[in-house]
Design a protein around this motif. Structure first.
Motif, PDB file in Angstrom:
ATOM      1  N   LEU A  38       1.054  -0.480  -0.110  1.00 55.19           N
ATOM      2  CA  LEU A  38      -0.187  -0.224  -0.157  1.00 55.19           C
ATOM      3  C   LEU A  38       0.742   1.483   0.174  1.00 55.19           C
ATOM      4  N   SER A  39       1.330   0.916   0.893  1.00 56.79           N
ATOM      5  CA  SER A  39       3.119   2.808   1.481  1.00 56.79           C
ATOM      6  C   SER A  39       4.100   2.447   0.612  1.00 56.79           C
ATOM      7  N   GLU A  40       4.314   1.517  -0.844  1.00 54.39           N
ATOM      8  CA  GLU A  40       5.091   1.499  -2.162  1.00 54.39           C
ATOM      9  C   GLU A  40       4.565   2.070  -3.495  1.00 54.39           C
ATOM     10  N   GLU A  41       5.848   2.481  -4.025  1.00 52.52           N
ATOM     11  CA  GLU A  41       5.811   2.688  -5.198  1.00 52.52           C
ATOM     12  C   GLU A  41       4.622   1.630  -6.255  1.00 52.52           C
ATOM     13  N   ASN A 108      -8.551   2.808  -4.400  1.00 55.02           N
ATOM     14  CA  ASN A 108      -7.897   3.195  -3.008  1.00 55.02           C
ATOM     15  C   ASN A 108      -6.350   2.909  -2.713  1.00 55.02           C
ATOM     16  N   PHE A 109      -6.105   1.912  -2.944  1.00 56.76           N
ATOM     17  CA  PHE A 109      -5.437   1.061  -3.045  1.00 56.76           C
ATOM     18  C   PHE A 109      -3.594   2.444  -3.614  1.00 56.76           C
ATOM     19  N   VAL A 110      -4.582   1.881  -4.951  1.00 54.47           N
ATOM     20  CA  VAL A 110      -3.577   3.696  -5.437  1.00 54.47           C
ATOM     21  C   VAL A 110      -2.955   4.078  -5.136  1.00 54.47           C
ATOM     22  N   HIS A 111      -3.886   5.413  -4.608  1.00 52.56           N
ATOM     23  CA  HIS A 111      -3.909   6.154  -3.888  1.00 52.56           C
ATOM     24  C   HIS A 111      -3.047   6.492  -2.088  1.00 52.56           C
ATOM     25  N   ILE A 204     -17.301   4.865   0.033  1.00 54.42           N
ATOM     26  CA  ILE A 204     -16.076   4.883   0.899  1.00 54.42           C
ATOM     27  C   ILE A 204     -14.690   4.009  -0.424  1.00 54.42           C
ATOM     28  N   GLY A 205     -15.183   3.100  -1.668  1.00 57.59           N
ATOM     29  CA  GLY A 205     -14.598   3.165  -2.654  1.00 57.59           C
ATOM     30  C   GLY A 205     -13.954   1.279  -2.740  1.00 57.59           C
TER      31      GLY A 205
END
Ligand code: IPD
Length: 288
Positions: A38-41, A108-111, A204-205
């Protein structure tokens, strides 16, 4: 309570127990991968529209889930989001069939918006047997087994008993289409429910997690046009086992492949929502 794989659902035993246990373990493993990523590129591509996103993690997780299940249950069939996007047919036959969304809430995951889930449903004789949904960032494991109740991390789920739209919190999702007819329908349906004095309409996506909120009694109704079978299969069992209703937007029985759904804690609420909605034909999953 954190999910451990054993303490989160109804007592062991019964038909398809080994499949259910495999689904739980795979959802937890997939959730770990998604949480880390989630927090990676990310490498992001689009599918049917500029808002229909997919990443390498969607492919990785779907590959992991399907390869492990295929090895353990070689005669079973699969319907899965990214395989369907690559052209695989979505046909629900009487054979035991796994219905998989590797990341629900890919946008959501992308953002890095932390509302993302893994969803694994299982049907036999075209009837949903169980559903497993894992909220990857909150580490909540939702499970439902036909006739055996619905749970979140060991706590039994119960839908709300609300029957009055003017006291309802309603959830929906827009889906990936952005053509004028789809946008008009989306906005006009939201307006209709607000005119009916719903307390609120939330987006909520992640449709599966919205449906889990409904199963938990944290919302009173859900509707969507354009919802695919992999978004809906697992959640349908969880909602039904929590005492709720999942039906077609016409008010008739649910057709998992029709891409149309109304769900609610009570039949009265589901019928009121269905009557309030303007409908559109979205095409079927099994006709693509
Ligand atoms: C999507 C999400 C979204 C909903 C779409 C789904 P995906 O699933 O649940 O909230 O509006 O209809 O397809 O593409 O993130 O797996």
């Amino acid at each position: 309570m954190k999910p451990s794989g054993e303490d989160q659902a109804a007592p062991a035993g019964g038909p398809w127990e080994d499949c259910f246990e495999a689904a739980v373990q795979l959802a937890l493993r997939a959730g770990q991968i998604i949480r880390k990523a989630l927090s990676e590129e990310k490498r992001v591509s689009t599918k049917t529209s500029a808002a229909d996103l997919v990443t390498e993690t969607d492919h990785l997780v779907e590959g992991l889930i399907i390869s492990e299940l295929q090895e353990r249950f070689p005669s079973h069939r699969f319907i899965a989001e990214e395989s369907a996007a690559a052209g695989a047919k979505c046909v629900l036959t009487p054979s035991p069939t796994w219905i998989v969304d590797p990341i629900d809430g890919t946008c959501n995951f992308v953002h890095r918006f932390p509302t993302v889930a893994v969803s694994i449903g299982f049907a036999v004789d075209q009837e949903l047997e169980f559903g497993v949904i894992y909220h990857c960032t909150e580490e909540r494991l939702y499970t439902g087994r036909r006739g055996r109740g619905a749970f979140c991390n060991g706590q039994r789920l119960q839908v709300s008993g609300e029957t009055d739209i003017s006291k309802a919190l309603v959830l929906t999702e827009i889906g990936p289409r952005r053509d004028p007819a789809t946008l008009k329908l989306f906005l006009s349906n939201m307006e209709r429910l607000l005119h009916a004095k719903a307390h609120g309409v939330r987006v909520i996506g992640s449709s599966t997690l919205a449906l889990c909120h409904l199963a938990s009694g944290a919302a009173d109704a859900y509707y969507q046009f354009g919802l695919h079978c992999w978004d809906l299969a697992a959640a349908t069992v969880i909602i039904r086992e929590a005492g709720g209703i999942v039906m077609d937007t016409s008010g008739g029985p649910l057709d998992l492949m029709s891409c149309r759904v109304v769900a609610a804690g009570t039949r009265e609420m589901a019928m009121l929502i269905a009557q309030a909605l303007q409908t559109i034909n979205y095409g079927r999953d099994d006709e693509k």
